[in-house]
Write a protein that holds these residues in place. Structure first.
Motif, PDB file in Angstrom:
ATOM      1  N   ARG A  43      67.812  68.353  12.285  1.00 27.85           N
ATOM      2  CA  ARG A  43      68.706  68.830  13.350  1.00 27.85           C
ATOM      3  C   ARG A  43      67.959  69.641  14.415  1.00 27.85           C
ATOM      4  NH1 ARG A  43      74.220  69.642  12.370  1.00 27.85           N
ATOM      5  NH2 ARG A  43      74.067  71.846  12.941  1.00 27.85           N
ATOM      6  N   GLY A  44      66.642  69.799  14.244  1.00 23.08           N
ATOM      7  CA  GLY A  44      65.858  70.543  15.213  1.00 23.08           C
ATOM      8  C   GLY A  44      65.963  72.045  15.062  1.00 23.08           C
ATOM      9  N   GLU A  45      66.523  72.503  13.958  1.00 20.45           N
ATOM     10  CA  GLU A  45      66.681  73.937  13.712  1.00 20.45           C
ATOM     11  C   GLU A  45      65.449  74.423  12.946  1.00 20.45           C
ATOM     12  OE1 GLU A  45      71.505  73.187  13.414  1.00 20.45           O
ATOM     13  OE2 GLU A  45      70.318  73.515  11.604  1.00 20.45           O
ATOM     14  N   SER A  88      56.603  72.839  15.875  1.00 19.89           N
ATOM     15  CA  SER A  88      56.528  74.191  16.432  1.00 19.89           C
ATOM     16  C   SER A  88      55.240  74.424  17.204  1.00 19.89           C
ATOM     17  CB  SER A  88      56.642  75.235  15.309  1.00 19.89           C
ATOM     18  OG  SER A  88      57.864  75.089  14.616  1.00 19.89           O
ATOM     19  N   ALA A 109      65.221  77.872  10.846  1.00 19.80           N
ATOM     20  CA  ALA A 109      65.984  77.785   9.600  1.00 19.80           C
ATOM     21  C   ALA A 109      65.303  76.828   8.623  1.00 19.80           C
ATOM     22  CB  ALA A 109      67.408  77.307   9.893  1.00 19.80           C
ATOM     23  N   ALA A 110      64.777  75.722   9.142  1.00 20.11           N
ATOM     24  CA  ALA A 110      64.092  74.758   8.278  1.00 20.11           C
ATOM     25  C   ALA A 110      62.893  75.393   7.611  1.00 20.11           C
ATOM     26  CB  ALA A 110      63.655  73.542   9.099  1.00 20.11           C
ATOM     27  N   HIS A 141      67.871  70.869   8.183  1.00 17.89           N
ATOM     28  CA  HIS A 141      67.678  71.726   9.356  1.00 17.89           C
ATOM     29  C   HIS A 141      66.564  71.167  10.246  1.00 17.89           C
ATOM     30  CE1 HIS A 141      70.560  74.864   8.665  1.00 17.89           C
ATOM     31  NE2 HIS A 141      70.048  75.214   7.496  1.00 17.89           N
ATOM     32  N   GLU A 142      65.498  70.649   9.620  1.00 16.36           N
ATOM     33  CA  GLU A 142      64.408  70.059  10.409  1.00 16.36           C
ATOM     34  C   GLU A 142      64.909  68.856  11.187  1.00 16.36           C
ATOM     35  OE1 GLU A 142      61.215  67.510  11.600  1.00 16.36           O
ATOM     36  OE2 GLU A 142      62.576  66.998   9.959  1.00 16.36           O
TER      37      GLU A 142
END
Length: 205
Positions: free
Chosen positions: A91-93, A125, A96-97, A88-89
């Motif tokens: 993928r930029g999510e 973030s 969720a990551a 998830h990280e």
């Protein structure tokens, strides 16, 4: 007897997959793991291996599906939560990551790579203070990981904590001089994050 035969067949295919991996025969290993999952869909080890291979091949969506299957069957599988968070990280999510990585750490606080992943998420973030705490946990658990030291030093530098960043650099010089030289160059060019306090050397008297 059918249950016993099924278990024996699964065990046989696990053995074949392991041998194929040792011999570098990935296609044969994947076929063996596929046969395992046909007979035992909840086989966590098979899904973890397949998930990692799919991720390496660039099919992150399919890899996520494999790790999700592991978690659906066993929510206490910390490594599956970590792998899911890592993807998830990538993928930029980030939300969720972070949720997945925190779940992995709740299950296993000693999972050093999950602390590293959480640090990366907090950097992306914009929460550098929290990133520093995560990277500090990572290098404490994995004291010879240059990546953790580099990320820690850069986060400190961007916060304007130049002296602390150079202390981390000095630690890295003690066991990984090549990485330390690259880090020293990066520290010189790093700009403080917006709103970060100035370093002591930059403060107006």
């Amino acid at each position: 007897m059918q249950g016993l035969a099924r278990l024996l067949l699964v065990a046989w295919n696990v053995q074949r997959a392991n041998v194929a991996i040792l011999l570098g025969r990935r296609t044969a290993a994947m076929a063996a793991y596929g046969r395992i999952l046909q007979r035992c869909p909840d086989h966590a080890d098979a899904r973890m291996v397949l998930g990692n291979w799919l991720a390496e091949a660039g099919d992150k969506v399919a890899a996520i599906e494999q790790f999700r299957c592991v978690i659906d069957h066993d929510k206490s599988h910390a490594d599956a939560w970590f792998n899911l968070g890592f993807l998830h990280e990538e993928r930029g999510e980030l939300a969720a990551a972070e949720a997945c990585l925190r779940q992995a750490l709740e299950l296993n606080p000693q999972l050093d790579r999950a602390w590293y992943g959480l640090g990366l998420v907090r950097v992306r973030s914009g929460h550098l203070d929290e990133a520093v705490l995560a990277f500090q946990r990572n290098v404490k658990l994995q004291p010879f990981s240059p990546d953790g030291y580099c990320q820690l030093a850069m986060s400190l530098q961007r916060l304007g904590r130049t002296e602390a960043a150079h202390k981390v650099l000095h630690q890295l010089q003690g066991f990984e001089p090549n990485a330390a030289r690259a880090l020293a160059r990066d520290l010189e060019s790093a700009q403080p994050a917006v709103g970060a306090p100035p370093s002591p050397a930059a403060r107006v008297a």
